[in-house]
Design a protein around this motif. Structure first.
Motif, PDB file in Angstrom:
ATOM      1  N   ASN A  54      11.551  -0.683   7.637  1.00 46.89           N
ATOM      2  CA  ASN A  54      11.225  -1.486   8.815  1.00 46.89           C
ATOM      3  C   ASN A  54       9.808  -2.051   8.732  1.00 46.89           C
ATOM      4  O   ASN A  54       9.563  -3.184   9.136  1.00 46.89           O
ATOM      5  CB  ASN A  54      11.389  -0.656  10.082  1.00 46.89           C
ATOM      6  N   ALA A  55       8.899  -1.272   8.177  1.00 42.94           N
ATOM      7  CA  ALA A  55       7.506  -1.727   8.048  1.00 42.94           C
ATOM      8  C   ALA A  55       7.379  -2.883   7.071  1.00 42.94           C
ATOM      9  O   ALA A  55       6.492  -3.726   7.208  1.00 42.94           O
ATOM     10  CB  ALA A  55       6.607  -0.574   7.616  1.00 42.94           C
ATOM     11  N   THR A  56       8.279  -2.937   6.095  1.00 38.92           N
ATOM     12  CA  THR A  56       8.168  -3.988   5.083  1.00 38.92           C
ATOM     13  C   THR A  56       8.623  -5.355   5.594  1.00 38.92           C
ATOM     14  O   THR A  56       8.430  -6.358   4.907  1.00 38.92           O
ATOM     15  CB  THR A  56       8.974  -3.646   3.814  1.00 38.92           C
ATOM     16  N   LEU A  57       9.180  -5.386   6.786  1.00 36.99           N
ATOM     17  CA  LEU A  57       9.578  -6.679   7.355  1.00 36.99           C
ATOM     18  C   LEU A  57       8.378  -7.593   7.548  1.00 36.99           C
ATOM     19  O   LEU A  57       8.482  -8.801   7.420  1.00 36.99           O
ATOM     20  CB  LEU A  57      10.304  -6.473   8.695  1.00 36.99           C
ATOM     21  N   HIS A  58       7.240  -6.985   7.867  1.00 36.19           N
ATOM     22  CA  HIS A  58       6.036  -7.769   8.149  1.00 36.19           C
ATOM     23  C   HIS A  58       4.815  -7.071   7.572  1.00 36.19           C
ATOM     24  O   HIS A  58       3.939  -6.637   8.302  1.00 36.19           O
ATOM     25  CB  HIS A  58       5.854  -7.961   9.655  1.00 36.19           C
ATOM     26  N   ILE A  59       4.762  -6.943   6.272  1.00 34.74           N
ATOM     27  CA  ILE A  59       3.598  -6.294   5.651  1.00 34.74           C
ATOM     28  C   ILE A  59       2.492  -7.330   5.470  1.00 34.74           C
ATOM     29  O   ILE A  59       2.692  -8.370   4.856  1.00 34.74           O
ATOM     30  CB  ILE A  59       3.941  -5.672   4.291  1.00 34.74           C
ATOM     31  N   TYR A  60       1.368  -7.014   6.037  1.00 32.87           N
ATOM     32  CA  TYR A  60       0.196  -7.867   5.885  1.00 32.87           C
ATOM     33  C   TYR A  60      -0.938  -7.108   5.203  1.00 32.87           C
ATOM     34  O   TYR A  60      -2.026  -7.617   5.056  1.00 32.87           O
ATOM     35  CB  TYR A  60      -0.270  -8.385   7.248  1.00 32.87           C
ATOM     36  N   SER A  61      -0.649  -5.890   4.800  1.00 33.67           N
ATOM     37  CA  SER A  61      -1.663  -5.038   4.203  1.00 33.67           C
ATOM     38  C   SER A  61      -1.251  -4.670   2.779  1.00 33.67           C
ATOM     39  O   SER A  61      -0.200  -4.062   2.566  1.00 33.67           O
ATOM     40  CB  SER A  61      -1.820  -3.769   5.047  1.00 33.67           C
ATOM     41  N   GLU A  62      -2.078  -5.028   1.822  1.00 26.58           N
ATOM     42  CA  GLU A  62      -1.789  -4.671   0.432  1.00 26.58           C
ATOM     43  C   GLU A  62      -1.790  -3.158   0.260  1.00 26.58           C
ATOM     44  O   GLU A  62      -0.975  -2.603  -0.489  1.00 26.58           O
ATOM     45  CB  GLU A  62      -2.811  -5.312  -0.502  1.00 26.58           C
ATOM     46  N   LYS A  63      -2.648  -2.482   0.988  1.00 26.22           N
ATOM     47  CA  LYS A  63      -2.715  -1.024   0.903  1.00 26.22           C
ATOM     48  C   LYS A  63      -1.387  -0.409   1.355  1.00 26.22           C
ATOM     49  O   LYS A  63      -0.853   0.475   0.695  1.00 26.22           O
ATOM     50  CB  LYS A  63      -3.868  -0.496   1.770  1.00 26.22           C
ATOM     51  N   LEU A  64      -0.846  -0.879   2.485  1.00 24.77           N
ATOM     52  CA  LEU A  64       0.430  -0.364   2.982  1.00 24.77           C
ATOM     53  C   LEU A  64       1.555  -0.674   1.991  1.00 24.77           C
ATOM     54  O   LEU A  64       2.405   0.171   1.711  1.00 24.77           O
ATOM     55  CB  LEU A  64       0.766  -0.952   4.360  1.00 24.77           C
TER      56      LEU A  64
END
Length: 84
Positions: free
Chosen positions: A45-55
């Protein structure tokens, strides 16, 4: 045409349905380590809108080290069930 509101409602329903499926699969013995599968769902679910390279790097690391093993365990369990 689907509105943003109905789209959000649909997504919430699907997430709850997926979580329920994972819980039932764990209880029935198809899945080991329920926490791993729930974390996998959260990461998906978090990968739908990843804006952080670290994440993104953290999730990629979990895919390579934890989730591949969990999915392999599920495949093994399913193969054993088919052979019975």
């Amino acid at each position: 045409m689907e509105t943003l509101s109905s789209s959000s409602t649909s997504l919430v329903f699907k997430l709850k349905k997926t979580r329920l499926f994972l819980e039932k699969a764990y209880v029935s013995g198809l899945l080991e380590e329920e926490k791993v599968w729930l974390q996998l769902l959260e990461d998906r679910n978090a990968t739908l809108h990843i804006y952080s390279e670290k994440l993104a790097d953290e999730i990629a690391g979990r895919i390579c080290t934890i989730y591949v093993q969990a999915i392999g365990g599920l495949v093994k369990t399913l193969k054993e069930m088919i052979q019975e």
